[in-house]
Design a protein around this motif. Structure first.
Motif, short mmCIF file in Angstrom:
data_model
loop_
_atom_site.label_atom_id
_atom_site.label_comp_id
_atom_site.label_asym_id
_atom_site.label_seq_id
_atom_site.Cartn_x
_atom_site.Cartn_y
_atom_site.Cartn_z
N GLU A 36 11.73 10.67 32.35
CA GLU A 36 13.16 10.40 32.55
C GLU A 36 14.00 11.11 31.49
O GLU A 36 15.05 11.69 31.81
CB GLU A 36 13.42 8.89 32.53
N ASP A 85 16.79 13.98 32.11
CA ASP A 85 18.15 13.83 31.61
C ASP A 85 18.58 15.04 30.78
O ASP A 85 19.77 15.36 30.70
CB ASP A 85 18.28 12.57 30.75
N ARG A 86 17.61 15.70 30.15
CA ARG A 86 17.89 16.88 29.33
C ARG A 86 17.68 18.17 30.11
O ARG A 86 17.52 19.24 29.54
CB ARG A 86 17.01 16.85 28.07
N ARG A 87 17.68 18.07 31.42
CA ARG A 87 17.62 19.21 32.33
C ARG A 87 16.35 20.02 32.17
O ARG A 87 16.37 21.25 32.13
CB ARG A 87 18.87 20.09 32.17
#
Length: 331
Positions: free
Chosen positions: A238, A242-244
Motif C-alpha cells: 500500500e 501511494d508513492r506511485r
C-alpha cells in the motif's frame, strides 16, 4: 535492538558515517544494537558497463548528493577532510558504477551475521573509493569467494554484472528478492539520503557526529509490535502504491498469492496496482471478477469504469454511472 542503515556503497558520506557509527557502538558497549546494512541507490539508472567519471563528471555530483548551486569541488574537499579525520584515505572513485550487484552480495552476507556483512560493506566501499570498478564480475566474484557468498549473476562472457532491474537477474531468486524488498521497504519509508540510520522507525540522516548517533540510539522509541508477514506485505505494498510505485507493489504482493489467492484485500490492491502500472487488460479482468463478487461496491465499479475507459470500451459509462449512483457524495 537493531539499527538499520540505508546506504549506497558509492556514497563517501556513508564511508565517514560507518566509522562514526562504529565509534558510537564502541561507546555503547554491551548495549550497542545490531547493525543491518540495507540498499539505497544514489544512481538507480547507472548502466551495467561502468563509465569513467572523467568522461561523466555530473555523475560524481550525484554520488556526493550535491544539489544545484553547490560547488562540487568544495564538497569533495569537505569529504576529504572528514575522511581524513576518521583515519580514512581521500576517496578517489574512478567511475559511475551500478551498485545493484554489490548490494546483492551485501544482503547475502547478512545471513552470515552482522560482522560478516559489515566486513563485506567495508571491502566494497574501500575498493570503490580507491578507484576499483566494483561492478566487474571478477571483483564481485573474488569478494563472494573470500566471504563464502554465492557468486554474482552474470551472462556468458560479460565483464560486468547486470544493473538494477536489467534482465540478467531472476526476479524470484532469493538474493534478488531479498535485495529488492529491502530497497522497496526503504522507498516506502521515504528514505531519500545515504546514509540514513533507522532505529525502531525513527530516522537520522547523514554522517552524524558520534554523540548524535549515540543519542539517536539510546532515545529510540519502543519497538513496534511485530506484524504477521502477510500484514507487513500488504502495508508495504500500500505504501509503495501511494508513492506511485505499482511495480514494487506487485512484486511485494507476489509471495502472498499461493496462500491468500482470492482474499479481497489482496485482489483489490493487486487490481489497483495493475491499473496504475497501465496493465489495463489484466486490471479489467480482475476488476470484472471483483465487481461480480461485490456488485454493490461503488469503489470497484469506479475502478472498473476507469480501466474500461482507458481501453476505449463503451461499457465504461455504465460502471461509472453505477459508481456515481451508489456513492453520489464521492463524485
Amino acid at each position: 535492538m537493531i539499527i538499520e542503515v540505508y546506504f549506497d556503497v558509492v556514497c563517501p558520506w556513508t564511508w565517514v558515517g560507518k566509522r562514526r557509527l562504529e565509534a558510537a557502538l564502541a561507546v555503547l558497549g554491551e548495549a550497542a544494537p545490531t547493525v543491518r546494512w540495507l540498499p539505497y541507490l544514489l544512481d538507480p539508472t547507472a548502466p551495467r558497463q561502468s563509465i569513467s567519471l572523467a568522461e561523466n563528471p555530473e555523475a560524481e555530483a550525484a554520488q556526493l548528493q550535491s544539489v544545484p548551486g553547490f560547488n562540487v569541488d568544495l564538497l569533495k574537499q569537505r569529504v576529504a577532510q572528514l575522511a581524513g579525520a576518521e583515519g580514512l584515505p581521500t576517496p578517489v572513485p574512478a567511475c559511475r558504477v551500478s551498485t545493484w550487484a554489490a548490494h546483492r552480495l551485501i544482503q547475502d552476507a547478512a545471513d552470515q551475521g552482522p560482522q560478516v556483512q559489515s566486513a563485506v560493506v567495508e571491502e566494497i566501499m574501500a575498493a570503490h573509493f580507491s578507484g576499483t570498478d566494483i561492478n566487474r564480475l571478477d571483483f564481485l566474484g573474488a569478494v563472494a569467494a573470500r566471504f563464502g557468498l554465492r557468486p554474482p549473476a552474470g551472462a556468458g562472457d560479460a565483464s560486468h554484472a547486470p544493473a538494477y532491474l536489467e534482465p540478467g537477474f531472476d526476479p524470484q531468486d532469493p538474493g534478488e528478492r531479498a535485495t529488492r524488498e529491502a530497497y522497496w521497504a526503504g522507498r516506502a519509508r521515504d528514505i531519500a539520503s545515504s546514509p540514513t540510520f533507522v532505529v525502531h522507525g525513527a530516522a537520522l540522516v547523514g554522517a552524524q557526529p558520534v554523540e548524535t548517533l549515540v543519542n539517536h540510539i539510546t532515545s529510540a522509541p519502543a519497538l513496534p509490535r511485530e506484524l504477521p508477514d502477510e500484514v507487513r506485505r500488504i502495508r508495504l505494498a500500500e505504501a509503495l502504491l501511494d508513492r506511485r510505485d505499482p511495480h514494487g507493489c506487485l512484486y511485494v504482493l507476489a509471495p502472498l498469492r499461493q496462500e491468500h489467492d482470492g482474499d479481497p484485500n489482496l485482489e483489490i490492491l493487486t487490481a489497483r496496482a495493475l491499473l496504475a502500472s497501465a496493465s489495463l487488460r489484466p486490471a479489467r479482468d480482475k476488476l470484472a471478477k471483483l465487481v461480480e463478487r461485490y456488485p454493490g461496491d461503488a469503489y470497484l465499479h469506479g475502478l472498473l469504469g476507469r480501466a474500461l475507459k482507458r481501453l476505449g470500451d463503451p461499457e465504461a459509462k455504465a460502471h461509472l454511472a453505477i459508481a456515481g449512483a451508489l456513492a453520489p457524495d464521492e463524485e
